[in-house]
Design a protein around this motif. Structure first.
Motif, PDB file in Angstrom:
ATOM      1  N   ASN A   1       0.848  -1.179   0.000  1.00 43.71           N
ATOM      2  CA  ASN A   1       0.000   0.000   0.000  1.00 43.71           C
ATOM      3  C   ASN A   1       0.895   1.244   0.000  1.00 43.71           C
ATOM      4  O   ASN A   1       2.125   1.153   0.057  1.00 43.71           O
TER       5      ASN A   1
ATOM      6  N   ASP B   1      -2.803  -1.498   7.017  1.00 45.32           N
ATOM      7  CA  ASP B   1      -3.677  -0.535   6.371  1.00 45.32           C
ATOM      8  C   ASP B   1      -2.862   0.659   5.915  1.00 45.32           C
ATOM      9  O   ASP B   1      -1.745   0.883   6.365  1.00 45.32           O
TER      10      ASP B   1
ATOM     11  N   SER C   1      -1.127  -0.340  -4.131  1.00 42.67           N
ATOM     12  CA  SER C   1      -2.566  -0.576  -4.060  1.00 42.67           C
ATOM     13  C   SER C   1      -3.279   0.619  -3.447  1.00 42.67           C
ATOM     14  O   SER C   1      -2.771   1.270  -2.536  1.00 42.67           O
TER      15      SER C   1
ATOM     16  N   GLN D   1     -11.481  -3.709   1.195  1.00 46.74           N
ATOM     17  CA  GLN D   1     -10.558  -3.314   2.255  1.00 46.74           C
ATOM     18  C   GLN D   1     -10.996  -3.825   3.624  1.00 46.74           C
ATOM     19  O   GLN D   1     -10.210  -3.812   4.571  1.00 46.74           O
ATOM     20  N   ARG D   2     -12.251  -4.268   3.721  1.00 46.61           N
ATOM     21  CA  ARG D   2     -12.777  -4.789   4.983  1.00 46.61           C
ATOM     22  C   ARG D   2     -12.580  -6.300   5.109  1.00 46.61           C
ATOM     23  O   ARG D   2     -13.060  -6.904   6.068  1.00 46.61           O
TER      24      ARG D   2
ATOM     25  N   GLY E   1      -4.992  -7.877  -0.019  1.00 48.74           N
ATOM     26  CA  GLY E   1      -3.751  -7.420  -0.641  1.00 48.74           C
ATOM     27  C   GLY E   1      -2.743  -8.543  -0.764  1.00 48.74           C
ATOM     28  O   GLY E   1      -2.060  -8.676  -1.788  1.00 48.74           O
TER      29      GLY E   1
END
Length: 278
Positions: free
Chosen positions: A133, A152, A178, A201-202, A207
């Motif tokens: 990320n 995150d 990402s 994302q939850r 990823g």
């Protein structure tokens, strides 16, 4: 740079994505994954759904033999211990010796000095792709002034673009960032991928799962690493979009995403893959 609102749905990218998916399904590449405990299940199931074959092999006693047999290697630093780090390095070295592509997911890099040091040591072993990320990529290049927020990201992918290009040039690799828009660069060219839904994302380790898919897709088209990385991201994101049409929340999306990845058809891929050169 083109606006992120101008992503094309060209027949060319859809066609390339469909050809790549068919090749994965036809050849069933064996992807060795040295990864964290949380991600093993969704990573293995995503690879299987796409047509690849997963193997969660990390014991040092098996590395020399198994990495030689694998089509590609995916290393994820989510779970770090001295034994696992030794296996990761040994596998990366063996993959390079056998000219097998290997992909690095620098999970949580920047959170601790130990994690960052080990990540840099792995990057020095020349992965063909690094996917993380925005915060992780910025931490790798020293551009982040604060520790990352675990797995995150508190930054957008566009924030990390210049850092990603610098990393790609210095490490001589492809870097994927990402985000709401996934960015893929080799230090010169930049591709943007706008497939996916926010609800993904939850779901933990999505990823990680797409990093393993990148390894599979690069293995069947090793001369087009940039394009293969973007295609893997797009197809996983498209599966998320299709799954979200049936899902009621994160748990059902996880199930429907894997189903959608398994059932991707030519029409959906041709019409809904969204990749553009920026």
């Amino acid at each position: 740079m083109a606006s992120f609102r101008e992503f094309s749905r060209t027949e060319s990218w859809g066609s390339e994505a469909w050809k790549a998916l068919c090749k994965v399904r036809e050849t069933t590449p064996l992807v060795q994954c040295i990864t964290n405990f949380v991600s093993m299940d969704i990573m293995a199931n995503s690879l299987l759904a796409a047509g690849a074959s997963p193997a969660m092999v990390h014991a040092i006693e098996e590395i020399l033999e198994f990495t030689s047999l694998s089509s590609a290697l995916c290393i994820n630093i989510g779970t770090l211990s001295p034994d696992w780090i030794f296996s990761m390095k040994a596998a990366a070295i063996r993959a390079n010796e056998c000219q097998k592509p290997w992909v690095l997911d620098p999970v949580g890099v920047g959170a601790t000095r130990f994690r960052t040091e080990k990540c840099i040591e792995l990057i020095n072993l020349k992965p063909c792709v690094i996917r993380g990320n925005a915060s992780e990529i910025m931490a790798v290049v020293g551009a982040s002034i604060a520790p990352t927020k675990g797995v995150d990201s508190s930054r957008s992918s566009t924030d990390a673009l210049e850092a990603a290009k610098d990393l790609a040039r210095v490490a001589q690799t492809v870097v994927a960032v990402s985000g709401a828009v996934d960015l893929v660069t080799d230090g010169k060219r930049v591709l943007g991928v706008s497939n996916g839904v926010a609800l993904m994302q939850r779901i933990t380790a999505t990823g990680c799962a797409v990093t393993a898919l990148i390894a599979a897709f690069v293995s069947v088209n090793p001369n087009r690493v940039l394009e293969s990385t973007a295609i893997a991201l797009a197809l996983f994101g498209l599966a998320g979009e299709l799954g979200a049409e049936k899902a009621n929340g994160p748990a059902s999306l996880r199930m429907h995403l894997i189903d959608a990845l398994h059932m991707l058809d030519e029409q959906s891929v041709m019409n809904r893959v969204r990749i553009a050169q920026l």
